[in-house]
Design a protein around this motif. Structure first.
Motif, PDB file in Angstrom:
ATOM      1  N   LEU A  13       0.825  -1.212   0.000  1.00  0.00           N
ATOM      2  CA  LEU A  13       0.000   0.000   0.000  1.00  0.00           C
ATOM      3  C   LEU A  13       0.856   1.259   0.000  1.00  0.00           C
ATOM      4  O   LEU A  13       0.494   2.272  -0.607  1.00  0.00           O
ATOM      5  CB  LEU A  13      -0.941  -0.014   1.202  1.00  0.00           C
ATOM      6  CG  LEU A  13      -2.136  -0.966   1.067  1.00  0.00           C
ATOM      7  CD1 LEU A  13      -2.850  -1.124   2.407  1.00  0.00           C
ATOM      8  CD2 LEU A  13      -3.108  -0.457   0.006  1.00  0.00           C
ATOM      9  N   ALA A  14       2.004   1.208   0.676  1.00  0.00           N
ATOM     10  CA  ALA A  14       2.923   2.349   0.644  1.00  0.00           C
ATOM     11  C   ALA A  14       3.366   2.622  -0.794  1.00  0.00           C
ATOM     12  O   ALA A  14       3.368   3.771  -1.260  1.00  0.00           O
ATOM     13  CB  ALA A  14       4.138   2.086   1.530  1.00  0.00           C
ATOM     14  N   GLU A  15       3.712   1.551  -1.518  1.00  0.00           N
ATOM     15  CA  GLU A  15       4.112   1.702  -2.920  1.00  0.00           C
ATOM     16  C   GLU A  15       2.984   2.330  -3.740  1.00  0.00           C
ATOM     17  O   GLU A  15       3.214   3.257  -4.533  1.00  0.00           O
ATOM     18  CB  GLU A  15       4.486   0.342  -3.506  1.00  0.00           C
ATOM     19  CG  GLU A  15       4.892   0.408  -4.961  1.00  0.00           C
ATOM     20  CD  GLU A  15       5.246  -0.954  -5.543  1.00  0.00           C
ATOM     21  OE1 GLU A  15       5.537  -1.022  -6.755  1.00  0.00           O
ATOM     22  OE2 GLU A  15       5.231  -1.962  -4.789  1.00  0.00           O
TER      23      GLU A  15
ATOM     24  N   ASN B 132      11.339   9.793  -2.754  1.00  0.00           N
ATOM     25  CA  ASN B 132      12.248   9.201  -1.777  1.00  0.00           C
ATOM     26  C   ASN B 132      11.596   7.996  -1.097  1.00  0.00           C
ATOM     27  O   ASN B 132      12.223   6.952  -0.918  1.00  0.00           O
ATOM     28  CB  ASN B 132      12.639  10.254  -0.745  1.00  0.00           C
ATOM     29  CG  ASN B 132      13.843   9.832   0.071  1.00  0.00           C
ATOM     30  OD1 ASN B 132      14.779   9.270  -0.466  1.00  0.00           O
ATOM     31  ND2 ASN B 132      13.811  10.114   1.355  1.00  0.00           N
ATOM     32  N   GLY B 133      10.323   8.148  -0.734  1.00  0.00           N
ATOM     33  CA  GLY B 133       9.605   7.042  -0.101  1.00  0.00           C
ATOM     34  C   GLY B 133       9.512   5.828  -0.998  1.00  0.00           C
ATOM     35  O   GLY B 133       9.633   4.684  -0.547  1.00  0.00           O
ATOM     36  N   LEU B 134       9.277   6.063  -2.291  1.00  0.00           N
ATOM     37  CA  LEU B 134       9.185   4.945  -3.229  1.00  0.00           C
ATOM     38  C   LEU B 134      10.513   4.193  -3.290  1.00  0.00           C
ATOM     39  O   LEU B 134      10.533   2.952  -3.335  1.00  0.00           O
ATOM     40  CB  LEU B 134       8.798   5.468  -4.610  1.00  0.00           C
ATOM     41  CG  LEU B 134       8.550   4.409  -5.681  1.00  0.00           C
ATOM     42  CD1 LEU B 134       7.383   3.506  -5.299  1.00  0.00           C
ATOM     43  CD2 LEU B 134       8.277   5.078  -7.026  1.00  0.00           C
ATOM     44  N   GLY B 135      11.623   4.926  -3.264  1.00  0.00           N
ATOM     45  CA  GLY B 135      12.922   4.266  -3.237  1.00  0.00           C
ATOM     46  C   GLY B 135      13.091   3.391  -2.003  1.00  0.00           C
ATOM     47  O   GLY B 135      13.629   2.275  -2.082  1.00  0.00           O
TER      48      GLY B 135
ATOM     49  N   LEU C  22      16.521  -3.536  -5.640  1.00  0.00           N
ATOM     50  CA  LEU C  22      17.532  -2.491  -5.500  1.00  0.00           C
ATOM     51  C   LEU C  22      17.694  -1.654  -6.761  1.00  0.00           C
ATOM     52  O   LEU C  22      17.947  -0.449  -6.672  1.00  0.00           O
ATOM     53  CB  LEU C  22      18.864  -3.110  -5.079  1.00  0.00           C
ATOM     54  CG  LEU C  22      18.837  -3.890  -3.749  1.00  0.00           C
ATOM     55  CD1 LEU C  22      20.244  -4.321  -3.364  1.00  0.00           C
ATOM     56  CD2 LEU C  22      18.214  -3.055  -2.643  1.00  0.00           C
ATOM     57  N   ASP C  23      17.585  -2.272  -7.932  1.00  0.00           N
ATOM     58  CA  ASP C  23      17.697  -1.489  -9.168  1.00  0.00           C
ATOM     59  C   ASP C  23      16.581  -0.449  -9.254  1.00  0.00           C
ATOM     60  O   ASP C  23      16.809   0.705  -9.637  1.00  0.00           O
ATOM     61  CB  ASP C  23      17.655  -2.398 -10.389  1.00  0.00           C
ATOM     62  CG  ASP C  23      18.917  -3.231 -10.535  1.00  0.00           C
ATOM     63  OD1 ASP C  23      19.940  -2.864  -9.908  1.00  0.00           O
ATOM     64  OD2 ASP C  23      18.888  -4.244 -11.262  1.00  0.00           O
ATOM     65  N   GLU C  24      15.366  -0.866  -8.882  1.00  0.00           N
ATOM     66  CA  GLU C  24      14.237   0.070  -8.898  1.00  0.00           C
ATOM     67  C   GLU C  24      14.409   1.148  -7.840  1.00  0.00           C
ATOM     68  O   GLU C  24      14.034   2.315  -8.051  1.00  0.00           O
ATOM     69  CB  GLU C  24      12.930  -0.694  -8.687  1.00  0.00           C
ATOM     70  CG  GLU C  24      12.532  -1.582  -9.846  1.00  0.00           C
ATOM     71  CD  GLU C  24      11.355  -2.478  -9.504  1.00  0.00           C
ATOM     72  OE1 GLU C  24      10.217  -2.108  -9.856  1.00  0.00           O
ATOM     73  OE2 GLU C  24      11.573  -3.532  -8.867  1.00  0.00           O
ATOM     74  N   ALA C  25      14.968   0.757  -6.689  1.00  0.00           N
ATOM     75  CA  ALA C  25      15.214   1.740  -5.618  1.00  0.00           C
ATOM     76  C   ALA C  25      16.175   2.820  -6.099  1.00  0.00           C
ATOM     77  O   ALA C  25      15.916   4.024  -5.951  1.00  0.00           O
ATOM     78  CB  ALA C  25      15.772   1.041  -4.385  1.00  0.00           C
ATOM     79  N   LEU C  26      17.276   2.404  -6.709  1.00  0.00           N
ATOM     80  CA  LEU C  26      18.259   3.372  -7.184  1.00  0.00           C
ATOM     81  C   LEU C  26      17.680   4.249  -8.283  1.00  0.00           C
ATOM     82  O   LEU C  26      17.954   5.455  -8.340  1.00  0.00           O
ATOM     83  CB  LEU C  26      19.502   2.643  -7.683  1.00  0.00           C
ATOM     84  CG  LEU C  26      20.376   2.018  -6.576  1.00  0.00           C
ATOM     85  CD1 LEU C  26      21.464   1.139  -7.187  1.00  0.00           C
ATOM     86  CD2 LEU C  26      20.989   3.092  -5.696  1.00  0.00           C
TER      87      LEU C  26
ATOM     88  N   THR D 148      14.591  11.300  -8.131  1.00  0.00           N
ATOM     89  CA  THR D 148      14.422  12.311  -7.098  1.00  0.00           C
ATOM     90  C   THR D 148      15.554  13.334  -7.152  1.00  0.00           C
ATOM     91  O   THR D 148      15.330  14.548  -7.043  1.00  0.00           O
ATOM     92  CB  THR D 148      14.382  11.651  -5.709  1.00  0.00           C
ATOM     93  OG1 THR D 148      13.299  10.720  -5.657  1.00  0.00           O
ATOM     94  CG2 THR D 148      14.188  12.677  -4.606  1.00  0.00           C
ATOM     95  N   LEU D 149      16.771  12.849  -7.347  1.00  0.00           N
ATOM     96  CA  LEU D 149      17.916  13.752  -7.389  1.00  0.00           C
ATOM     97  C   LEU D 149      17.932  14.597  -8.662  1.00  0.00           C
ATOM     98  O   LEU D 149      18.492  15.690  -8.667  1.00  0.00           O
ATOM     99  CB  LEU D 149      19.212  12.953  -7.265  1.00  0.00           C
ATOM    100  CG  LEU D 149      19.441  12.347  -5.870  1.00  0.00           C
ATOM    101  CD1 LEU D 149      20.610  11.379  -5.906  1.00  0.00           C
ATOM    102  CD2 LEU D 149      19.685  13.436  -4.841  1.00  0.00           C
ATOM    103  N   VAL D 150      17.313  14.106  -9.733  1.00  0.00           N
ATOM    104  CA  VAL D 150      17.181  14.918 -10.946  1.00  0.00           C
ATOM    105  C   VAL D 150      16.274  16.107 -10.679  1.00  0.00           C
ATOM    106  O   VAL D 150      16.527  17.233 -11.102  1.00  0.00           O
ATOM    107  CB  VAL D 150      16.638  14.066 -12.113  1.00  0.00           C
ATOM    108  CG1 VAL D 150      16.179  14.959 -13.266  1.00  0.00           C
ATOM    109  CG2 VAL D 150      17.704  13.098 -12.599  1.00  0.00           C
ATOM    110  N   VAL D 151      15.180  15.842  -9.937  1.00  0.00           N
ATOM    111  CA  VAL D 151      14.244  16.915  -9.599  1.00  0.00           C
ATOM    112  C   VAL D 151      14.925  17.951  -8.719  1.00  0.00           C
ATOM    113  O   VAL D 151      14.767  19.162  -8.900  1.00  0.00           O
ATOM    114  CB  VAL D 151      13.002  16.335  -8.890  1.00  0.00           C
ATOM    115  CG1 VAL D 151      12.101  17.458  -8.365  1.00  0.00           C
ATOM    116  CG2 VAL D 151      12.219  15.445  -9.851  1.00  0.00           C
ATOM    117  N   LYS D 152      15.697  17.468  -7.744  1.00  0.00           N
ATOM    118  CA  LYS D 152      16.374  18.381  -6.813  1.00  0.00           C
ATOM    119  C   LYS D 152      17.774  17.830  -6.531  1.00  0.00           C
ATOM    120  O   LYS D 152      17.955  17.016  -5.621  1.00  0.00           O
ATOM    121  CB  LYS D 152      15.571  18.524  -5.524  1.00  0.00           C
ATOM    122  CG  LYS D 152      16.108  19.588  -4.573  1.00  0.00           C
ATOM    123  CD  LYS D 152      15.147  19.829  -3.415  1.00  0.00           C
ATOM    124  CE  LYS D 152      15.717  20.779  -2.377  1.00  0.00           C
ATOM    125  NZ  LYS D 152      16.115  22.072  -2.908  1.00  0.00           N
ATOM    126  N   PRO D 153      18.758  18.248  -7.311  1.00  0.00           N
ATOM    127  CA  PRO D 153      20.104  17.664  -7.191  1.00  0.00           C
ATOM    128  C   PRO D 153      20.727  17.782  -5.810  1.00  0.00           C
ATOM    129  O   PRO D 153      21.560  16.954  -5.443  1.00  0.00           O
ATOM    130  CB  PRO D 153      20.908  18.463  -8.226  1.00  0.00           C
ATOM    131  CG  PRO D 153      19.901  18.931  -9.217  1.00  0.00           C
ATOM    132  CD  PRO D 153      18.656  19.208  -8.413  1.00  0.00           C
TER     133      PRO D 153
END
Length: 233
Positions: A168-170, A188-191, A200-204, A210-215
């Motif tokens: 459900l979190a996903e 970040n939560g999805l990761g 882990l590949d999906e997490a990264l 997320t980092l693209v949106v806000k480096p």
């Protein structure tokens, strides 16, 4: 009504000053309105909100408490006070205030949303999820609310290990990102969800987005390292 019209005009002037970036002028005008009419609850509400936006939460709380002294039980002022207390981490005070508010008005998603935040910050995860669920019944497309509900699901998964909470979190985070792809807490939560599911590949990939949106969003990168290094349930 005629007596209030000039004060409403002055209040609108204060709001305009604030929107144009002149907070001191806006606050001074709003104080004039309050002094002229202590029963004008919208003026307290606006001034409290302005102080909160300026990160002057002590003054925000004081203004709203003053308004409630002059207008006991007013739900507009109680709600604003409860929300600011919840956001400021004062969940002990926020919870009873917001509980009274939702008992009086059970159709406002914000009341349930911020009551959920107060419960969550007080460690009452199950109650938080109940409040978030009610808020989502009323406002199912609120991205921030979905993200907070996802965070609470993650917290309960960490506590109990229930796979249903992880799923459900996903779902909550994915739905939040559909609505607002730039919502950092959801990305970040999805990761974290993916890392906890050993994906882990999906997490990264989620953290990279997320980092693209806000480096400079360093916590996302830090959490990626922490959660990948921790054993999953």
């Amino acid at each position: 009504l005629k007596t209030l019209l000039p004060l409403q005009t002055r209040m609108l002037v204060a709001v305009r000053e604030y929107q144009q970036g002149d907070f001191p002028a806006a606050a001074a005008i709003m104080r004039e309105v309050i002094n002229a009419s202590p029963g004008f609850v919208q003026a307290y509400d606006h001034l409290g909100y302005m102080y909160h936006q300026q990160k002057q939460n002590r003054q925000a709380v004081a203004v709203l408490e003053q308004g409630l002294e002059k207008n006991p039980g007013n739900i507009l002022l109680q709600t604003r006070l409860g929300i600011i207390l919840a956001l400021n981490g004062d969940w002990q005070r926020a919870i009873p205030i917001l509980e009274r508010c939702v008992a009086l008005e059970d159709f406002d998603p914000d009341k349930f949303h911020y009551l959920g935040i107060a419960y969550y910050r007080g460690g009452e995860i199950d109650k938080a999820l109940g409040s978030y669920a009610r808020a989502l019944e009323i406002d199912p497309k609120n991205a921030l609310l979905l993200s907070h509900a996802g965070g609470a699901r993650l917290a309960r998964f960490a506590r109990d290990g229930g796979q249903a909470d992880l799923k459900l979190a996903e779902e909550h985070f994915l739905e939040a990102l559909k609505i607002d792809p730039a919502l950092l807490s959801a990305g970040n939560g999805l990761g974290i969800v993916y890392s906890r599911g050993n994906r882990l590949d999906e997490a990264l990939a989620a953290w990279r987005r997320t980092l693209v949106v806000k480096p400079d969003f360093a916590p996302a990168l830090l959490l990626s390292l922490i959660h990948i290094s921790e054993p999953t349930r």
